[in-house]
Design a protein around this motif. Structure first.
Motif, PDB file in Angstrom:
ATOM      1  N   GLN A 261      -0.294  10.693 -26.416  1.00 25.37           N
ATOM      2  CA  GLN A 261      -0.639  11.585 -25.316  1.00 25.37           C
ATOM      3  C   GLN A 261       0.429  11.573 -24.223  1.00 25.37           C
ATOM      4  OE1 GLN A 261      -3.075  13.545 -25.679  1.00 25.37           O
ATOM      5  NE2 GLN A 261      -3.698  14.329 -23.695  1.00 25.37           N
TER       6      GLN A 261
ATOM      7  N   GLY B  33       2.502  14.837 -22.890  1.00 25.85           N
ATOM      8  CA  GLY B  33       2.631  15.232 -21.495  1.00 25.85           C
ATOM      9  C   GLY B  33       4.074  15.477 -21.091  1.00 25.85           C
TER      10      GLY B  33
ATOM     11  N   LEU C 122      -1.925  20.816 -22.579  1.00 25.57           N
ATOM     12  CA  LEU C 122      -1.514  20.165 -21.331  1.00 25.57           C
ATOM     13  C   LEU C 122      -0.691  21.085 -20.432  1.00 25.57           C
ATOM     14  CD1 LEU C 122      -0.556  16.611 -22.675  1.00 25.57           C
ATOM     15  CD2 LEU C 122      -2.721  17.373 -21.672  1.00 25.57           C
TER      16      LEU C 122
ATOM     17  N   ALA D 200      -8.652  17.991 -19.261  1.00 23.22           N
ATOM     18  CA  ALA D 200      -7.665  17.131 -19.914  1.00 23.22           C
ATOM     19  C   ALA D 200      -7.676  15.720 -19.353  1.00 23.22           C
ATOM     20  CB  ALA D 200      -6.265  17.735 -19.768  1.00 23.22           C
ATOM     21  N   GLN D 201      -8.186  15.544 -18.115  1.00 21.31           N
ATOM     22  CA  GLN D 201      -8.164  14.227 -17.500  1.00 21.31           C
ATOM     23  C   GLN D 201      -9.243  13.300 -18.056  1.00 21.31           C
ATOM     24  OE1 GLN D 201      -5.640  13.377 -15.512  1.00 21.31           O
ATOM     25  NE2 GLN D 201      -4.918  15.453 -15.964  1.00 21.31           N
TER      26      GLN D 201
ATOM     27  N   THR E  52      -5.757   9.606 -21.885  1.00 17.30           N
ATOM     28  CA  THR E  52      -5.124  10.266 -20.748  1.00 17.30           C
ATOM     29  C   THR E  52      -5.012   9.332 -19.557  1.00 17.30           C
ATOM     30  OG1 THR E  52      -5.954  12.427 -21.431  1.00 17.30           O
ATOM     31  CG2 THR E  52      -5.272  12.193 -19.137  1.00 17.30           C
TER      32      THR E  52
ATOM     33  N   SER F 169      -4.104   9.135 -15.634  1.00 20.06           N
ATOM     34  CA  SER F 169      -4.060  10.061 -14.506  1.00 20.06           C
ATOM     35  C   SER F 169      -3.954   9.292 -13.211  1.00 20.06           C
ATOM     36  CB  SER F 169      -5.326  10.931 -14.475  1.00 20.06           C
ATOM     37  OG  SER F 169      -6.462  10.122 -14.232  1.00 20.06           O
TER      38      SER F 169
END
Length: 262
Positions: free
Chosen positions: A102, A106, A157, A168-169, A174, A176
């Motif tokens: 992931q 990103g 993303l 997406a968070q 993920t 963040s």
């Protein structure tokens, strides 16, 4: 707009995987553009030969470097040293590559143009591609499935691709801003853990009921429940992820309790 360019000897393969769901909506909205390039169009013999036997012997065939290099050159991609500044990258799909995750998705989502190469001669990895990526510790028959996976993971993303940017968070893996310091404090941020369980209506389906806390309306209790469920699932299925996430004192106490019960 983000441009994807996929180099392949099976262009028809991509008529299905990239024509549905979020990728399709992102294409229709003009957020992404996907070009599929047939490597056979860059051959120069009447048989349109794209592969040959490997030097030194061995089983199978290897894609020749000429059509791959010529296809990339036809796209006007910057030289390798100039690609970071141009927002471009050339990626070779390979079982020997770095494991795609992931975080890498990103990083790729911030590019203007991403070229994905399905097939290899060692010179492609050594002199043309910026990196090699693998979608898992297994061997596929080609890079096409891996390329489709990367396009999907990266597209979701890109700002505007999802109906709700916060979606997406909350997803597994993920990391963040909400995860900084003392761990996530919202009801949905995963903070790098596996995602918590999700339920929808009806609240009672064939005797299988939704946890009472989720219908209580107590947002703090919901947050605590979701966090504990995500921690328990991560401890059970992917304990290696715990080394990479921010854990609060409460998290650590809960993990110690889980491990003590095992």
């Amino acid at each position: 707009m983000t441009q994807f360019h996929i180099l392949t000897i099976f262009p028809d393969f991509f008529r299905g995987p990239l024509d549905y769901g979020i990728v399709r909506r992102a294409r229709q909205a003009g957020l992404v553009e996907i070009g599929i390039h047939d490597l056979r169009a860059f051959t120069h013999d009447r048989h349109r030969t794209v592969d040959d036997r490997p030097f030194g012997g061995g089983e199978g065939m290897v894609l020749k470097p000429e059509p791959i290099f010529e296809c990339v050159e036809s796209l006007g991609v910057a030289p390798r040293e100039g690609r970071p500044g141009a927002g471009e990258s050339v990626v070779l799909l390979s079982p020997q590559g770095e494991l795609f995750n992931q975080q890498i998705a990103g990083e790729l989502a911030g590019l203007k143009r991403l070229v994905l190469i399905c097939g290899r001669d060692e010179r492609v990895g050594g002199f043309l591609a910026d990196c090699e990526l693998s979608v898992g510790e297994y061997v596929l028959s080609g890079g096409e499935l891996g390329a489709a996976i990367i396009v999907d993971a990266v597209t979701r993303l890109i700002p505007g691709a999802l109906g709700n940017e916060a979606s997406a968070q909350q997803e597994s893996f993920t990391h963040s801003a909400a995860a900084a310091g003392d761990g996530p404090n919202s009801t949905c941020a995963s903070g790098g853990l596996l995602d918590y369980p999700h339920y929808t209506r009806p609240a009672d389906f064939r005797g299988m009921t939704v946890p009472e806390v989720l219908v209580s309306g107590n947002h703090e209790e919901i947050r605590r429940w979701r966090r504990s469920e995500a921690l328990e699932k991560t401890v059970r299925n992917r304990p290696d992820l715990l080394k990479r996430v921010a854990l609060s004192a409460e998290d650590k106490q809960f993990i110690a309790r889980i491990e003590g019960e095992r």
